[in-house]
Design an enzyme around this catalytic site. Structure first.
Site, PDB file in Angstrom:
ATOM      1  N   HIS A   1      61.045  67.826  37.247  1.00 43.55           N
ATOM      2  CA  HIS A   1      61.340  66.876  38.455  1.00 43.55           C
ATOM      3  C   HIS A   1      60.416  65.444  37.812  1.00 43.55           C
ATOM      4  O   HIS A   1      59.319  65.572  37.089  1.00 43.55           O
ATOM      5  CB  HIS A   1      60.609  67.053  39.726  1.00 43.55           C
ATOM      6  CG  HIS A   1      60.895  68.279  40.167  1.00 43.55           C
ATOM      7  ND1 HIS A   1      60.612  69.493  39.641  1.00 43.55           N
ATOM      8  CD2 HIS A   1      61.657  68.318  41.326  1.00 43.55           C
ATOM      9  CE1 HIS A   1      60.871  70.561  40.604  1.00 43.55           C
ATOM     10  NE2 HIS A   1      61.703  69.909  41.572  1.00 43.55           N
TER      11      HIS A   1
ATOM     12  N   ASP B   1      56.632  66.030  38.279  1.00 45.37           N
ATOM     13  CA  ASP B   1      55.997  66.811  37.225  1.00 45.37           C
ATOM     14  C   ASP B   1      55.375  66.051  36.184  1.00 45.37           C
ATOM     15  O   ASP B   1      54.449  66.464  35.491  1.00 45.37           O
ATOM     16  CB  ASP B   1      56.783  67.912  36.696  1.00 45.37           C
ATOM     17  CG  ASP B   1      57.736  68.706  37.755  1.00 45.37           C
ATOM     18  OD1 ASP B   1      57.167  68.740  38.958  1.00 45.37           O
ATOM     19  OD2 ASP B   1      59.000  69.087  37.554  1.00 45.37           O
TER      20      ASP B   1
ATOM     21  N   GLU C   1      71.014  73.387  44.884  1.00 40.05           N
ATOM     22  CA  GLU C   1      70.345  74.606  44.976  1.00 40.05           C
ATOM     23  C   GLU C   1      70.092  74.999  46.565  1.00 40.05           C
ATOM     24  O   GLU C   1      69.329  74.353  47.230  1.00 40.05           O
ATOM     25  CB  GLU C   1      68.867  74.431  44.260  1.00 40.05           C
ATOM     26  CG  GLU C   1      68.171  75.637  44.159  1.00 40.05           C
ATOM     27  CD  GLU C   1      66.995  75.657  43.338  1.00 40.05           C
ATOM     28  OE1 GLU C   1      66.919  75.041  42.288  1.00 40.05           O
ATOM     29  OE2 GLU C   1      66.037  76.527  43.598  1.00 40.05           O
TER      30      GLU C   1
ATOM     31  N   HIS D   1      65.703  82.525  46.867  1.00 37.30           N
ATOM     32  CA  HIS D   1      66.325  82.068  47.918  1.00 37.30           C
ATOM     33  C   HIS D   1      67.509  82.852  48.435  1.00 37.30           C
ATOM     34  O   HIS D   1      67.669  83.005  49.700  1.00 37.30           O
ATOM     35  CB  HIS D   1      66.763  80.602  47.339  1.00 37.30           C
ATOM     36  CG  HIS D   1      65.806  79.493  46.924  1.00 37.30           C
ATOM     37  ND1 HIS D   1      65.924  78.434  46.342  1.00 37.30           N
ATOM     38  CD2 HIS D   1      64.449  79.890  46.944  1.00 37.30           C
ATOM     39  CE1 HIS D   1      64.994  78.050  45.931  1.00 37.30           C
ATOM     40  NE2 HIS D   1      64.051  78.799  46.064  1.00 37.30           N
TER      41      HIS D   1
ATOM     42  N   ASP E   1      58.842  82.428  49.580  1.00 40.00           N
ATOM     43  CA  ASP E   1      59.353  82.296  48.211  1.00 40.00           C
ATOM     44  C   ASP E   1      58.153  82.388  47.495  1.00 40.00           C
ATOM     45  O   ASP E   1      57.118  81.698  47.377  1.00 40.00           O
ATOM     46  CB  ASP E   1      59.674  80.703  48.110  1.00 40.00           C
ATOM     47  CG  ASP E   1      60.834  80.755  46.964  1.00 40.00           C
ATOM     48  OD1 ASP E   1      61.381  81.938  46.717  1.00 40.00           O
ATOM     49  OD2 ASP E   1      61.047  79.409  46.575  1.00 40.00           O
TER      50      ASP E   1
HETATM   51 CO   LIG Z   1      62.257  79.515  45.058  1.00 39.15          CO
HETATM   52 CO   LIG Z   2      64.541  77.140  42.325  1.00 42.75          CO
END
Ligand SMILES: [Co+2]
Ligand SMILES: [Co+2]
Ligand SMILES: [Co+2]
Ligand SMILES: [Co+2]
Ligand SMILES: [Co+2]
Ligand SMILES: [Co+2]
Ligand SMILES: [Co+2]
Ligand SMILES: [Co+2]
Lengths: 433, 433, 433, 433
Positions: free
Chosen positions: D99, D102, D230, D269, D305
Site C-alpha cells: 500500500h 506502507d 478483496e 475473510h 482476523d
Molecule cells: Co485479513
Molecule cells: Co488480505
C-alpha cells in the site's frame, strides 16, 4: 474550568416526556425503588480509560480523537483529571474507575512510574475531596506495555512476575488511598497464543499464587474493599485463563480464595464466552462470587469486544433482575467500561453516550424491580420446583441409587412431562419492560 | 453371520503404499510406539448409537438409512448386536460403547425397560466372550425420551430425578457386568432453555448430589472403572451445566469429587465451547481429571455438533501430543462418537468411515510420539520457562507483594521481552506431521 | 368444534393496562398507523408446520407433543385443519402459510401425494371461505423426505429435479387455487455437505433454470402472487446456495430474474449469515427485492436456527422501521415461522406464544411509525449526506479519477472528519421504543 | 547491505529430510508439477505492510517490535525498502505487494503524500531492476488515516470520495510504473457501524460508480493488470459491503463490471463470512471472477482476523485443489497477507514464518496436483452427476414444470437416494496429503 465541555449543561432528570438531549428521561437518582434510592441501586461509574485515554484507534486505523490532554507529561495528566471530573459533574456520576496507565505517564523506570502514579493519585484525591464522584475501583494496566506481551503473573519470565507484583502493590496502595471500594484484576495477557510454547500448569500455578499474594496484601494494608476478577475468554489472548465465571470459580476453589475474591462481570465478555450476561450474574450469585458489573455490550454481529454503551433496556432488565435477586450490590456498581465509537468525535458524544447508558440502566432497573415486587415470575418459578419441597424428595437426596431404584420399581414411577411455559413467562416479562 | 456386511473383507494393515480402500495405511495394531503397541495406545472404541441406532434424521429431515434391525422388538435388538459385532470384527476394534437406549427397546414401564436391558446385556456378554471387542464404557441415554425434556438429575420434578437415579443404577450394573472400564455421564438436558423458569442454584445442587450418589454406588458394587463426565456447552440445551473442562472442575471441587471423577473430552464439544481440543486435554491433564476422549470433529463452519469422523491428522496430532504428555490413557480410550453423514447410506460407508478415522488417529499418534521422542519441542518449552527454576524465582513465590516490590525498586527491574517463537515452533511441528 | 382449545377465549385488544393473558396489549387491528389499519400493516400469518406438524423433536430427542391429529390419514389431516382454523380464529390472524407435507399425508407415489394434496386443498378452501384467515403463501417441503437428502433442483440425480419440478407445480397450483398472495421457495437442501462430491457450477446452473421454470409457470397459470426466495446460509446443509440477500441478488441477476423474484427474510437466518435482520431488509429494499418476512428470532447464544417467537420489541422496531422506509408490504406479510419450545406442551402455550409475538410486533411497529412520522432520524440522515446534493458532487460522479485528482490537487482538499453521532442517534431511538 | 538480517543465510531447498531451519523442505522452485515450475504455480508474494510497517500493536497493547526503520522520514522509508528487498532475496520470493502508506511517509497535503509516493516508487523501481522480486499488486491504504473513518468511496462526505479517487489514481499510476500485475481494492471502511446513520443505497451507488471510474482509468493509462476486489464481511466495520465472493459478484453485475474485475480471496475473510477458503475459490471460479489469494489463516477460535501464516498443509491442499481445477493463476498469486505474532520479535521470526508458510503451500500444491493427476476424485464427481449427461435430462431443462410433471406422473418417478460417499472421498483425499 477547562473549556472542553463548554456549553454543555449539567444533566438532570426531566422525565419520559422530555425531548431535551441533555436530560435524563429515566434516571432519577432520588427516586426510591424497592426501598432504596435509584442512585444507591445503580452506583454508576465512569471508566477513565475509554473516555479519556483511548485515542480512537482500532486494528486497522489510528487515532481519530483530538483531545487537548493527549501526551505524556504530568501537566497533561492533570488536565485530563480536570476534564474527567468536569464530565463526572455534568453526569452526576457517583463513581469512577481507573488503571494506573490511564492516569499517569509511564516513567523511564518502575520507580518513576510509581512516583508519577503517586503524584496523580494525590491530585485525584484532591478532586474527590471537592466533588461528589468517588472511586469505585482501581486496577493496574498489565496488558498494554510490551513488557506484558507474554503475560504478567503468568509470564515465562519471573522478572515480569516481579514487575507485576510491584505494579499491583502500587495500584492497591493507590486504590486504598483514594478510598476505592474494590480492586479489580483483569488478565488480558494471562493466557496464551499457542499451546506449543506454553506451560499451562505452571502458568496457572503462578496465577494462583499471585492472587493469594494480592489477598494477603489486602489484609496487610487493611484494605477493606473487595478483590474482583473480571473474566474474559479471549482477546487479546487466543485463550485467557479467567475464561468465565465458572472457570474463575474452579480457580478460586483451587487456591482457597472462593471466600476472598468475587467477580466483575462484563456483558461483552459473557457473550464472547458463549453465555448471556444474566447467566453469568445468576451463576456468580449462586456460587457466592457476584461482585460488580461492567455494563457495556458487544455487538452480536462482531466476534470481538466492542465495549459499546448499553442501549436496549429490555435486554438489560434481565441482568438487573438477576442483580436484584442476588440482593443488589454491596461494594460493587455499574461501571461503563464503554467507549464511544471512534467516529463519535465530539465532546457532546462523550456526554450523551453516558446519558443514554444511564437512562437505559435506570429503565431496566425499574422494570426489573417492578417485576420482582409483583412476584408473578418468582411465584411461577416456585411452583415449578414445588415438588422438591416435599420430605420425600429431600429424603431421596439423602438416599442412594439403590434405595431410589427400589422405590421407582415399587411405585412404578413414570413421570409425565409438564409444560415449561417459556413463552408465557416471556409474555409476563413483556408486561414490565 | 448376517449379510449386512456381505462381501466386505476384514480390514488389515497394508502400509502407506496401499490403495486398497479396505486396508489400514497407518494403523498397525502391533507396531510399537514409545514402548507400547499402537493398539494399546489408541484403544479405539466404536459407538453403538451413531452406527446402529441413528436413523439419519436431522432437524429438517427424517430417516435416510434402511437397516434391517430398525424396530422395537428384542429380536431386532439381537440382530443389531449381531451386526455390530460383525463390524467390530471387520475393524479389529478392541472396544465399543453404548447407551441403554441404543441396545434395548424401551419398555412400557421402568421395570420392563430394565428387564429388556438385562436381557440384551446378557446377549452382549455372550458376544464379548467370543469376540475380541470389549466394553470401553457404558452410559444411560437420559435425553431422548420426552420424560427427560426438562432434565434428568436437574429436573424440576423430583420424580424424574428418581427415574434418572434408577436408570443410572441399571446402567452401572450393566456396565459392571460387561466389564466396562468406565462409566460416562453426558448431561445433554442438564441445563436450561430460559433462565426465566430455572432455579440454577437448586439444579446445580441436585446435579452435585446425584453425582455423589453415583460415586457412592460405584464403591457399593465394587465397580473398579472410572466415572467420567463428558462436557458440552450447549445443544440440545441452550446452556448446559457441564460447559467445559474448567467448569466441570469447579463443580467437582464443590462436591468433593475431584479425586473421583474424570472427563471424557470431545473435540466437537471443545470447539462449541470456544476452545481447541488440545486445550481441553491439556487443561484436564493439568487439573488431574483427564480420562478419555470422543474423537469426533465438528465442522468449523457449523455452529452445532456434527459428530464427524476425524480426517485431518495434522490437527489431531496436537491432541495426541497432549495425551502422550499426560501419560496416555489408563482406563480411557479413543471413542468415535461419530456418525457417517446422513447421505452415506451404504454398509461400506459405515466401515470405511471408521477405517479413515482409525488411520487418521494412527498417523497423528505416530507424529506426536516422534515429536515427543525427539524432544525438541519440550526442550524449547523448558528453555522458555527456565527462569522459574532459580531459587530467587521460587523464593519470590513464597514472598509478598511488598518484598517483591522492594526488590523491583532495588534492582530497578525492567524486563526485556523475549520472542515467543510461535512460527518457528509451528515449523518444527510441521517436520513431524 | 374440536376440543383442543376448549376453554380458551378469542383474544382481543384490551390495551397496555390489561393483565389478562388472553388479551392483546398492543395489537389493535383497527388502530390507524400512518394512515393504514394496524392489521393491514402487519399482515400476520401463522405457520402451519411448526404449530401443527412439528412433534417437538430435536437432534437429541424425539416427540414431546401429544396431538390428537398426529398420524398419516386424510381424516387426521382434516382434523388438523379444523384445529388450525380454530387457532386462527382465536388469534384473529388474517393469514396462514403451509407446505404440502404439513397438510397432507405423503402418498405411496407422486400421484397419490398429489391427490392427497388436492383433497386437502379443497378442504382448506372451504375453511377459508367460512373464516377470515386467508393464505399468505404456499410452499413445497423439499427437504424432509429422504429423496431430497442431496438436494431438490440441485440434486446430482436429474430424476430428483423432475420430482421437484412436479412438486412445485402441484404446490403452485394449490397456492393459486387458495388465492395465496405469494409462493415461497426455501432451499434447505440446495447446498452441499462437502465440496469433494459437489459440482458447484452445475448445481447453480440447475437451480437457476429451475427458478426460471417456476417463473414461466407462474405466467402460464396466471398466478398473480409474488415468487419469493427465503435465504439461509446453512442448516441443514453445511453450505446453502441462497446464503443471504446479497447472494440471492447476484443469483437472480445471473438468470435474469431480478425483476421477477423477491425475498422472504427471516431474522434467524439473517443472524446465522452474520447480519442483522434490519440489514437484510434494508439491503433487499435497496436492491428492489424486498418481499416478506419470517418474524422469528434465533437465540444469540445458539449457533443454529431456533425459530423462536419474537419477544424484544425494541430490537424488532429496527426491522419494522426498515419495512416502513421500504414502503411496507405489498403482497408480503409478517409470518411467524416460529415454534413453541419443545417443553411448551400445552394448547395454551401455542396460543399465548402467538399472542406474545403479535404484541411484540405491534409495539415495534408503533414505535417505528412514530419515529418515522416525527422525522428526526431521517432528518439526521439527510444532513449527514447533504454534501452529495451539490452539483459539484454529482459532477464528480460523472467525471474521471484524473479530473478528480486534478481538482484535489488544485483545491488542496483535506477533508476533516465529522462525528457519526451513533450514540446520539441511539438515544433518539430510545425515545420511541 | 543493512545488518537487520545479518547472519541469516539465503534459504534454499534441501528436501524433507533436512532439519535445517533455514531450508525449504517442500518448496523447490524449479520442480515441475503438472507441466509447470513450482515457482510459476505458486507465485509467492510478501506483504510489505505486515512485515515492515506493522509495529506489533493490537486493540489492547502498543508496539512490541523494535525496527530501525520505524519513523516518518524518507530516509527511513528507503531503509525499509532496503531491508524488505534483503528479505525477498533471502526467501527467493518472486513477488511483493504494498500500500502507499506502507512505503512512504504521509505528507502534510495530498500533493506532498503523492510526491513522497512517487519518490519511493522510483526507489522501489530501482530495487526491482536489480532484484528478482517484482510487484504482484499495488493498493491504496484508505482505512488507517482518520480521514477514512467513515469510508472512502462510500463516505457521507463527497470530499472524501474525491480524496479517495485521487489516492487510487496515484496508486494505480505507481502500480503501472512498477509493472504490477494486479491492482487490489480492499474496502475496510466501505461499510457501516450502525444503520441508523447510514444511507445504504447511496453508499452502494457511490461504490459502484467509483469502481467504474477505476476500470475506466485502467484503460485510459493502458494498465494491463487485473483489477481485484478483496472481500471481507466485517472488521474494522461492523458490516462491509464486499462481504464475500457472492456479494461482490452481485455488485459487479449491477455495475456491469463482472467482466472487468476479479477477486482476491483471503482464507481469514472467508471463514469470518461463514465459508471455507476452498468454497470461496470454487465459487469465484464458477462465476468467472477468480483472481488471486491472500494465503493467511485465521485461528478458528478467534472471531477476528488474525492474519497468521498457514501451517496446515492438509487443509490448504483443499484450496490449491480448487485453484488447480480453476486452471491456476493468470496474473494472480499467493500473497502472504500474514503477520508474525506480536510476540515474535526477532528478525529470524520474520524469515522463518515465511519459510514455513511457503513450505506449507508447496506441500499442499504437490498433494493437490497429484490428486488431480491421478483423477480418482474427479472420476467420482463425474460419476455422481452422470445422469445429467443424458439427452433426457438436458431436454428437461429446456422444458416446463408442466411437461416435467406429466412425465413424472407417466413414469411414476420415485427416485431412490444414492450414497454421497463423503467419508470414502475423505479417505481418498487422505491418500494424498
Ligand atoms: Co485479513
Ligand atoms: Co488480505
Ligand atoms: Co470488554
Ligand atoms: Co470490562
Ligand atoms: Co458431540
Ligand atoms: Co461425545
Ligand atoms: Co428458521
Ligand atoms: Co423461515
Amino acid at each position: 474550568m477547562t473549556d472542553f465541555f463548554k456549553g454543555i449543561p449539567v444533566v438532570t432528570y426531566e422525565g419520559e416526556a422530555s425531548t431535551n438531549e441533555y436530560a435524563f428521561r429515566h434516571y432519577n437518582p432520588d427516586e426510591v425503588i424497592l426501598g432504596k434510592r435509584m442512585e444507591d441501586h445503580l452506583r454508576f461509574a465512569v471508566a477513565y480509560w475509554h473516555s479519556f485515554a483511548w485515542p480512537g484507534g482500532d486494528p486497522f486505523g489510528g487515532q481519530t480523537f483530538d483531545r487537548p490532554w493527549f501526551g505524556d507529561s504530568m501537566d497533561l495528566a492533570r488536565l485530563k483529571a480536570d476534564v474527567a471530573f468536569e464530565m463526572f459533574d455534568i453526569l452526576g456520576a457517583p463513581f469512577y474507575c481507573f488503571h494506573d496507565a490511564d492516569a499517569r505517564p509511564e516513567g523511564a523506570s518502575f520507580a518513576e512510574s510509581t512516583r508519577n502514579l503517586e503524584e496523580i493519585v494525590d491530585y485525584l484525591g484532591e478532586k474527590q475531596a471537592t466533588h461528589k464522584t468517588q472511586l469505585l475501583w482501581g486496577t493496574a494496566n498489565m496488558f498494554s506495555h510490551r513488557r506484558w506481551m507474554s503475560g504478567a503473573a503468568t509470564n515465562p519470565d519471573p522478572e515480569v512476575y516481579a514487575y507485576a507484583a510491584a505494579t499491583v502493590k502500587a495500584n492497591m496502595d493507590a486504590t486504598k488511598k483514594l478510598g476505592g471500594q474494590n480492586y479489580v484484576l483483569w488478565g488480558g495477557r494471562e493466557g496464551y497464543e499457542t499451546l506449543l510454547n506454553t506451560d499451562l500448569k505452571a502458568e496457572r500455578a503462578h496465577a494462583g499464587r499471585f492472587l493469594q499474594q494480592v489477598v494477603e496484601y489486602k489484609y496487610k494494608i487493611g484494605f477493606t474493599g473487595t478483590i474482583l476478577i473480571e473474566p474474559k475468554p479471549q482477546e487479546p489472548s487466543k485463550h485467557q485463563y479467567d475464561y468465565d465465571v465458572a472457570t474463575v470459580y474452579g480457580f478460586l476453589k483451587d487456591f482457597g480464595l472462593e471466600g476472598e475474591v468475587k467477580t466483575n462481570i462484563e456483558q461483552g465478555h459473557a457473550i464472547l464466552a458463549g453465555h448471556s450476561f444474566e447467566h453469568e450474574i445468576a451463576l456468580a450469585s449462586a456460587l457466592g462470587i457476584f461482585g460488580s458489573i461492567d455494563m457495556n455490550r458487544n455487538d452480536y454481529q462482531s466476534g470481538w469486544d466492542t465495549d459499546q454503551f448499553p442501549n436496549n433496556h429490555a435486554e438489560k432488565a434481565l441482568a438487573f433482575y438477576e442483580i436484584l435477586r442476588a440482593g443488589g450490590y454491596t461494594t460493587g456498581g455499574t461501571n461503563f467500561d464503554a467507549k464511544v465509537r471512534r467516529q463519535s468525535l465530539d465532546a457532546e458524544d462523550l456526554i450523551l453516550a453516558h446519558v443514554g447508558g444511564m437512562d437505559t440502566c435506570a429503565r431496566a432497573l425499574k422494570a426489573a424491580a417492578k417485576m420482582l415486587e409483583d412476584g408473578h415470575m418468582e411465584a411461577a418459578r416456585a411452583t415449578r420446583y414445588a415438588g422438591w419441597q416435599t420430605s420425600a424428595a429431600q429424603a431421596m437426596l439423602e438416599g442412594s441409587l439403590e434405595t431410589i431404584a427400589a422405590d421407582v420399581m415399587a411405585r412404578n414411577v413414570n413421570p409425565e412431562p409438564v409444560s415449561g411455559r417459556q413463552e408465557r413467562l416471556e409474555n409476563l416479562w413483556n408486561r414490565y419492560v
